[in-house]
Design an enzyme around this catalytic site. Structure first.
Site, PDB file in Angstrom:
ATOM      1  N   ASN A   7      60.801  73.187   3.647  1.00 53.54           N
ATOM      2  CA  ASN A   7      60.956  74.602   4.017  1.00 53.54           C
ATOM      3  C   ASN A   7      62.295  74.707   4.739  1.00 53.54           C
ATOM      4  OD1 ASN A   7      60.876  77.150   5.072  1.00 53.54           O
ATOM      5  ND2 ASN A   7      58.868  76.937   6.044  1.00 53.54           N
ATOM      6  N   LYS A  14      62.248  72.020   7.625  1.00 55.20           N
ATOM      7  CA  LYS A  14      60.927  71.457   7.951  1.00 55.20           C
ATOM      8  C   LYS A  14      60.436  70.679   6.744  1.00 55.20           C
ATOM      9  CE  LYS A  14      59.189  75.321  10.574  1.00 55.20           C
ATOM     10  NZ  LYS A  14      58.331  76.451  10.438  1.00 55.20           N
ATOM     11  N   ARG A  91      59.499  75.849  -0.309  1.00 54.22           N
ATOM     12  CA  ARG A  91      59.176  77.238   0.011  1.00 54.22           C
ATOM     13  C   ARG A  91      60.431  78.066  -0.269  1.00 54.22           C
ATOM     14  NH1 ARG A  91      59.383  80.385   5.614  1.00 54.22           N
ATOM     15  NH2 ARG A  91      58.427  82.290   4.882  1.00 54.22           N
ATOM     16  N   HIS A 180      54.706  86.214   3.269  1.00 49.75           N
ATOM     17  CA  HIS A 180      53.593  85.340   3.703  1.00 49.75           C
ATOM     18  C   HIS A 180      52.554  85.163   2.601  1.00 49.75           C
ATOM     19  CE1 HIS A 180      54.372  87.022   8.019  1.00 49.75           C
ATOM     20  NE2 HIS A 180      54.986  85.845   7.913  1.00 49.75           N
ATOM     21  N   LEU A 209      48.953  86.738  11.583  1.00 52.86           N
ATOM     22  CA  LEU A 209      49.545  87.291  12.803  1.00 52.86           C
ATOM     23  C   LEU A 209      50.266  86.186  13.558  1.00 52.86           C
ATOM     24  CD1 LEU A 209      46.372  89.303  13.964  1.00 52.86           C
ATOM     25  CD2 LEU A 209      48.248  90.125  12.530  1.00 52.86           C
ATOM     26  N   GLY A 210      51.577  86.162  13.424  1.00 51.29           N
ATOM     27  CA  GLY A 210      52.367  85.162  14.146  1.00 51.29           C
ATOM     28  C   GLY A 210      53.546  85.859  14.774  1.00 51.29           C
ATOM     29  N   ASN A 211      54.676  85.184  14.825  1.00 50.88           N
ATOM     30  CA  ASN A 211      55.884  85.856  15.284  1.00 50.88           C
ATOM     31  C   ASN A 211      56.216  86.997  14.347  1.00 50.88           C
ATOM     32  OD1 ASN A 211      57.470  85.588  17.516  1.00 50.88           O
ATOM     33  ND2 ASN A 211      57.989  83.469  16.990  1.00 50.88           N
ATOM     34  N   ARG A 241      60.063  92.316  15.882  1.00 52.75           N
ATOM     35  CA  ARG A 241      60.325  93.317  14.831  1.00 52.75           C
ATOM     36  C   ARG A 241      59.480  94.561  15.070  1.00 52.75           C
ATOM     37  NH1 ARG A 241      59.323  89.310   9.912  1.00 52.75           N
ATOM     38  NH2 ARG A 241      59.941  87.507  11.140  1.00 52.75           N
ATOM     39  N   LEU A 283      52.770  86.277  22.780  1.00 52.55           N
ATOM     40  CA  LEU A 283      51.562  86.943  23.274  1.00 52.55           C
ATOM     41  C   LEU A 283      50.942  86.241  24.489  1.00 52.55           C
ATOM     42  CD1 LEU A 283      50.887  89.547  21.973  1.00 52.55           C
ATOM     43  CD2 LEU A 283      48.870  88.508  20.995  1.00 52.55           C
ATOM     44  N   ARG A 284      51.228  84.954  24.653  1.00 57.74           N
ATOM     45  CA  ARG A 284      50.730  84.264  25.857  1.00 57.74           C
ATOM     46  C   ARG A 284      51.353  84.887  27.105  1.00 57.74           C
ATOM     47  NH1 ARG A 284      51.749  78.626  22.853  1.00 57.74           N
ATOM     48  NH2 ARG A 284      53.379  79.960  22.053  1.00 57.74           N
ATOM     49  N   GLY A 330      49.806  81.946  14.333  1.00 62.36           N
ATOM     50  CA  GLY A 330      49.828  81.690  15.782  1.00 62.36           C
ATOM     51  C   GLY A 330      48.921  82.595  16.599  1.00 62.36           C
ATOM     52  N   ILE A 331      49.025  83.902  16.404  1.00 61.32           N
ATOM     53  CA  ILE A 331      48.198  84.836  17.179  1.00 61.32           C
ATOM     54  C   ILE A 331      46.763  84.840  16.636  1.00 61.32           C
ATOM     55  CG2 ILE A 331      47.863  87.269  17.769  1.00 61.32           C
ATOM     56  CD1 ILE A 331      50.956  87.574  17.649  1.00 61.32           C
ATOM     57  N   GLU A 383      50.273  76.626   4.582  1.00 64.40           N
ATOM     58  CA  GLU A 383      51.164  76.980   3.472  1.00 64.40           C
ATOM     59  C   GLU A 383      51.715  75.725   2.793  1.00 64.40           C
ATOM     60  OE1 GLU A 383      52.670  79.425   6.624  1.00 64.40           O
ATOM     61  OE2 GLU A 383      53.436  80.819   5.129  1.00 64.40           O
TER      62      GLU A 383
HETATM   63  P1  AMP Z   1      53.625  81.560  14.409  1.00 60.49           P
HETATM   64  O1  AMP Z   1      54.788  82.431  14.024  1.00 60.49           O
HETATM   65  O2  AMP Z   1      52.510  81.619  13.428  1.00 60.49           O
HETATM   66  O3  AMP Z   1      54.032  80.163  14.791  1.00 60.49           O
HETATM   67  O4  AMP Z   1      53.027  82.211  15.756  1.00 60.49           O
HETATM   68  C1  AMP Z   1      53.714  82.150  16.972  1.00 60.49           C
HETATM   69  C2  AMP Z   1      53.098  83.126  17.955  1.00 60.49           C
HETATM   70  O5  AMP Z   1      51.703  82.845  18.140  1.00 60.49           O
HETATM   71  C3  AMP Z   1      53.673  83.035  19.362  1.00 60.49           C
HETATM   72  O6  AMP Z   1      54.869  83.770  19.498  1.00 60.49           O
HETATM   73  C4  AMP Z   1      52.566  83.636  20.183  1.00 60.49           C
HETATM   74  O7  AMP Z   1      52.705  85.058  20.238  1.00 60.49           O
HETATM   75  C5  AMP Z   1      51.290  83.335  19.426  1.00 60.49           C
HETATM   76  N1  AMP Z   1      50.484  82.303  20.098  1.00 60.49           N
HETATM   77  C6  AMP Z   1      50.549  80.961  19.957  1.00 60.49           C
HETATM   78  N2  AMP Z   1      49.640  80.350  20.754  1.00 60.49           N
HETATM   79  C7  AMP Z   1      48.976  81.339  21.403  1.00 60.49           C
HETATM   80  C8  AMP Z   1      47.902  81.372  22.369  1.00 60.49           C
HETATM   81  N3  AMP Z   1      47.331  80.261  22.833  1.00 60.49           N
HETATM   82  N4  AMP Z   1      47.505  82.578  22.819  1.00 60.49           N
HETATM   83  C9  AMP Z   1      48.061  83.713  22.369  1.00 60.49           C
HETATM   84  N5  AMP Z   1      49.058  83.754  21.461  1.00 60.49           N
HETATM   85  C10 AMP Z   1      49.513  82.593  20.990  1.00 60.49           C
END
Ligand code: AMP
Length: 397
Positions: A7, A14, A91, A180, A209-211, A241, A283-284, A330-331, A383
């Site tokens: 990727n 990656k 990817r 995605h 739901l991630g970045n 975004r 979100l943390r 991530g979220i 993925e």
């Molecule tokens: P990703 O793009 O799928 O890697 O998701 C990254 C995002 O996941 C981070 O910016 C956080 O907003 C969220 N995230 C990761 N770990 C946690 C957690 N323990 N609690 C809440 N949000 C989290």
């Protein structure tokens, strides 16, 4: 059969090496800051600690050589010879309308991907660079492209067209593409497996739901709508975004800031959860802010859960119902508060969350209560495994 999954970003690469007999990842890693000072490779053999090597990595070809050296390393490697490598899967973000599934890479496919560069000017050039770097180092190893846009190619025209003059579609291919796709495909199919029902009989909403975040309506196993659009800026509120906004805001901000480029940067990199909260895109940090009573952190959380709820409701309408909702990335995998709030908001659909079942992160589990009409679940996305599976399939036939 051993398959390497790549990727490639503009300054990063990656990788994961899969043993396709077991589908286990034997090793994985990340090359960072390619072409920038401070470049390094972080390599992890399964079951061992990560090894970080800082070294000059001027371009992607050098990065690929380092990856292969790491895979062959006597102590941390997992290959005794590159002959063990059967194929490489990549990817690739954008295949436009050209490919609705993964394909073996050849000169004609590469030319088609280059034609898609105007649609993904930040991503496709980096993906193509990665493919070319592998070709130069491993010219005889077959390669496969797996596209973020491919799964969404089944959307009906009324879902992917925009209300702008038709010539923009005809001349420039302006339409919704969605992203995605590999993740939505994986979790939707896994959801059907968990439910023990054919995916062809199910209406599923998948929430990646991630970045970056996107929500997809999967009816009878195919995508019928998705929240990201012509670019990954559209849809739900994201880390930085803006998601869906009135398009006139772009002109308004451009006039205030002096250029369309600045407006574009603001909407992509300074907006979303970060822009609203003024705290962070993570979100943390937002949850920490909420605990301390920060009003804008609370507002960002409420806007996020509201926008996710609205999309799921819209897709239930689009599909004439919903059997399952899946949270991933991530979220989705880690933030129980978002899962709980969104599921509670969807009570009108017959969805209800079991708070004790929802009290975890990062695992595959059903979180809806036993009497919930809609199954709600968390499925960690994978993925890379989809890319490895498609690569195996395409080079085996
Ligand atoms: P990703 O793009 O799928 O890697 O998701 C990254 C995002 O996941 C981070 O910016 C956080 O907003 C969220 N995230 C990761 N770990 C946690 C957690 N323990 N609690 C809440 N949000 C989290």
């Amino acid at each position: 059969m051993k398959v390497l999954v790549i990727n490639c970003g503009s300054s990063s690469l990656k990788y994961q090496l899969f043993d396709m007999e077991t589908e286990n990842a034997l090793a994985k890693g990340l090359v960072e800051r390619i072409g920038i000072e401070g470049s390094r490779i972080k390599h992890t053999k399964a079951g061992q600690d990560a090894v970080v090597t800082e070294t000059a990595i001027p371009d992607h070809k050098v990065a690929v050589k380092l990856v292969l050296d790491s895979l062959l390393d006597g102590e941390h490697g997992v290959l005794s010879s590159l002959d063990e490598l059967s194929a490489v899967g990549h990817r690739v973000v954008h295949a436009g309308e050209k490919f609705a599934c993964s394909v073996r890479l050849d000169d004609a496919v590469m030319a088609a991907l280059k034609e898609c560069i105007p649609l993904a000017p930040l991503h496709n050039p980096a993906n193509i660079t990665g493919i070319e770097a592998i070709t130069s180092v491993l010219p005889d190893v077959p390669q496969v492209g797996v596209f973020d846009t491919a799964f969404h190619q089944t959307m009906p025209k009324h879902a992917y067209m925009y209300g702008v003059p038709y010539r923009y579609y005809e001349n420039y291919k302006v339409r919704r593409y969605g992203f995605h796709g590999t993740s939505h495909f994986f979790v939707a199919n896994r959801c059907a497996e968990i439910m023990g029902r054919p995916i062809e009989d199910l209406k599923i909403v998948t929430c990646h739901l991630g970045n970056g975040s996107s929500i997809t309506a999967v009816k009878d196993g195919i995508c019928v709508d998705t929240s990201m659009g012509f670019t990954p800026l559209a849809g739900v509120l994201m880390g930085t975004r803006c998601g869906d906004i009135d398009p006139s805001i772009v002109k308004f901000i451009a006039e205030k800031e002096g250029s369309v480029d600045k407006a574009d940067t603001i909407l992509n990199k300074e907006s979303g959860v970060h822009g609203v909260s003024g705290i962070s895109s993570d979100l943390r940090d937002i949850e920490d802010g909420m605990e301390k009573g920060d009003e804008r952190a609370t507002l960002a959380f409420e806007m996020l859960s509201y926008s996710i709820t609205k999309y799921i409701g819209a897709y239930a309408a689009a599909m004439g119902g919903v059997d399952a909702i899946v949270f991933t990335a991530g979220i989705g995998e880690n933030c129980k508060a978002i899962r709980e709030t969104v599921t509670e908001n969807l009570g009108f659909l017959g969805a209800s969350v079991d708070k004790s079942k929802n009290d975890f992160r990062g695992e595959e589990r059903i979180i809806s209560s036993d009497d919930s009409k809609v199954k709600v679940m968390v499925i960690p996305t994978n993925e890379e495994l989809v890319i490895a599976r498609d690569t195996k399939k395409l080079v085996s036939c």
